[in-house]
Design a protein around this motif. Structure first.
Motif, PDB file in Angstrom:
ATOM      1  N   THR A 131       0.832  -1.208   0.000  1.00 18.15           N
ATOM      2  CA  THR A 131       0.000   0.000   0.000  1.00 18.15           C
ATOM      3  C   THR A 131       0.860   1.248   0.000  1.00 18.15           C
ATOM      4  O   THR A 131       0.602   2.206  -0.748  1.00 18.15           O
ATOM      5  CB  THR A 131      -0.941   0.003   1.219  1.00 18.15           C
ATOM      6  N   ILE A 134       2.337   1.778  -3.446  1.00 21.18           N
ATOM      7  CA  ILE A 134       1.345   2.314  -4.378  1.00 21.18           C
ATOM      8  C   ILE A 134       1.187   3.823  -4.192  1.00 21.18           C
ATOM      9  O   ILE A 134       1.174   4.593  -5.169  1.00 21.18           O
ATOM     10  CB  ILE A 134       0.000   1.593  -4.186  1.00 21.18           C
ATOM     11  N   ARG A 135       1.111   4.259  -2.953  1.00 22.11           N
ATOM     12  CA  ARG A 135       0.919   5.688  -2.677  1.00 22.11           C
ATOM     13  C   ARG A 135       2.141   6.507  -3.079  1.00 22.11           C
ATOM     14  O   ARG A 135       2.011   7.618  -3.611  1.00 22.11           O
ATOM     15  CB  ARG A 135       0.582   5.887  -1.199  1.00 22.11           C
ATOM     16  N   ILE A 137       4.335   5.710  -5.461  1.00 23.55           N
ATOM     17  CA  ILE A 137       4.382   5.753  -6.924  1.00 23.55           C
ATOM     18  C   ILE A 137       3.363   6.758  -7.454  1.00 23.55           C
ATOM     19  O   ILE A 137       3.656   7.549  -8.365  1.00 23.55           O
ATOM     20  CB  ILE A 137       4.148   4.354  -7.512  1.00 23.55           C
ATOM     21  N   ASN A 138       2.170   6.765  -6.869  1.00 27.63           N
ATOM     22  CA  ASN A 138       1.162   7.751  -7.272  1.00 27.63           C
ATOM     23  C   ASN A 138       1.622   9.179  -6.995  1.00 27.63           C
ATOM     24  O   ASN A 138       1.214  10.116  -7.689  1.00 27.63           O
ATOM     25  CB  ASN A 138      -0.156   7.481  -6.547  1.00 27.63           C
ATOM     26  N   PHE A 143       9.118   3.528 -10.529  1.00 23.44           N
ATOM     27  CA  PHE A 143       8.867   2.138 -10.119  1.00 23.44           C
ATOM     28  C   PHE A 143       9.890   1.211 -10.772  1.00 23.44           C
ATOM     29  O   PHE A 143       9.952   1.094 -11.996  1.00 23.44           O
ATOM     30  CB  PHE A 143       7.439   1.760 -10.515  1.00 23.44           C
ATOM     31  N   ILE A 169       0.785  -3.957  -8.130  1.00 20.32           N
ATOM     32  CA  ILE A 169       1.085  -2.528  -7.961  1.00 20.32           C
ATOM     33  C   ILE A 169       0.829  -1.772  -9.268  1.00 20.32           C
ATOM     34  O   ILE A 169       0.302  -0.651  -9.268  1.00 20.32           O
ATOM     35  CB  ILE A 169       2.537  -2.349  -7.488  1.00 20.32           C
ATOM     36  N   GLU A 170       1.188  -2.394 -10.395  1.00 16.12           N
ATOM     37  CA  GLU A 170       0.941  -1.753 -11.694  1.00 16.12           C
ATOM     38  C   GLU A 170      -0.543  -1.544 -11.922  1.00 16.12           C
ATOM     39  O   GLU A 170      -0.969  -0.482 -12.414  1.00 16.12           O
ATOM     40  CB  GLU A 170       1.535  -2.616 -12.811  1.00 16.12           C
ATOM     41  N   THR A 173      -1.692   1.407  -9.798  1.00 12.50           N
ATOM     42  CA  THR A 173      -1.128   2.729 -10.080  1.00 12.50           C
ATOM     43  C   THR A 173      -1.204   3.134 -11.550  1.00 12.50           C
ATOM     44  O   THR A 173      -1.098   4.329 -11.872  1.00 12.50           O
ATOM     45  CB  THR A 173       0.359   2.769  -9.680  1.00 12.50           C
ATOM     46  N   LYS A 175       1.149   2.415 -13.483  1.00 12.61           N
ATOM     47  CA  LYS A 175       2.561   2.637 -13.819  1.00 12.61           C
ATOM     48  C   LYS A 175       3.281   1.294 -13.963  1.00 12.61           C
ATOM     49  O   LYS A 175       3.254   0.461 -13.055  1.00 12.61           O
ATOM     50  CB  LYS A 175       3.250   3.450 -12.711  1.00 12.61           C
TER      51      LYS A 175
END
Length: 263
Positions: A131, A134-135, A137-138, A143, A169-170, A173, A175
């Motif tokens: 989690t 993810i945050r 990367i956002n 990544f 995760i991709e 996001t 990404k």
């Protein structure tokens, strides 16, 4: 071609060892390389362990490989990041093999606005860490993943590995990660740099068509597929590319390391 100039890159699991046991003839193969003064590196996409850890694991299997002759996707990732952004920062999901490599490359590991989120392999993926990744990367972190392997073997069966968690995760996001390990030719080129070797004088030995042989071909290496791991003769035929040689085992190279292709 000078048949005395061969350098060797060899995968570890499925080539030298299989389920913690030495593949028959692997010790003699490495001894022959040493006796002939042929440079070699043992490669692995596994980013969990440091070279010291892997040396101990190989010793327990009956193989004596120096730490300096072991090249992991974690080391390749750290080298890549040190090229891209020297002395940067990273939030890391992974084990000692990855965190140690990044520290040694001059990276600071942090959760505060890191330059990179770096995903490696671990046997205890944390939902809270995923989690957080993810945050971050956002929020703008780049990544990176050590390798795209979707599963890892265990005595109980397949385990989810870096590629599977990277896909999660991709999806969350939007990404895509940049994968450093095989089949990215970067893994091979960084290994060649460590050896001080050239692709035209180097052989890649592996047990997988989709990583070992693929990366070897794209890096301009000669490739040898052995059938002591993942690939079979039938499965190898399903790919649109071919290794230079298919052998039952690395033991089939004994006595031929100076001229493996009969050039």
């Amino acid at each position: 071609m000078n048949t005395q100039a061969w350098n060797y890159l060899t995968d570890m699991d499925g080539v030298l060892v299989h389920e913690e046991h030495m593949v028959a003839g692997a010790d003699e193969f490495l001894a022959e390389l040493r006796a002939d003064g042929r440079p070699f590196l043992v490669l692995t996409n596994n980013s969990i362990y440091t070279p010291r850890d892997l040396r101990a694991r190989l010793l327990a299997s009956g193989l004596d490989v120096p730490e300096g002759a072991i090249w992991t996707s974690a080391l390749a990732t750290a080298k890549f990041l040190s090229w891209q952004r020297p002395n940067g920062t990273a939030f890391v999901i992974g084990e000692a093999g990855l965190t140690t490599a990044l520290h040694q490359a001059g990276y600071v590991l942090t959760e505060r606005s890191p330059d990179y989120v770096v995903l490696g392999e671990t046997r205890t993926y944390s939902f809270s860490a995923i989690t957080k990744a993810i945050r971050l990367i956002n929020a703008g972190a780049r990544f990176i993943a050590t390798n795209p392997d979707a599963t890892a073997p265990s005595l109980e069966g397949a385990l989810p590995a870096t590629g599977s968690v990277a896909a999660l995760i991709e999806r969350a996001t939007g990404k895509q990660p940049y994968y450093v390990g095989k089949p990215n030719p970067l893994m091979m080129r960084s290994a060649l740099s460590v050896l001080g070797a050239h692709s035209e004088d180097t052989v890649m030995i592996g047990d997988r068509m989709d990583t070992d042989v693929h990366a070897g071909i794209e890096s301009g290496l000669r490739t040898i597929l052995v059938l002591t791991g993942i690939a079979t003769k039938d499965s190898a035929e399903c790919y649109p590319y071919r290794p230079n040689m298919v052998l039952d085992s690395i033991a089939d190279l004994l006595g031929h390391t100076g001229d493996p292709f009969g050039d």
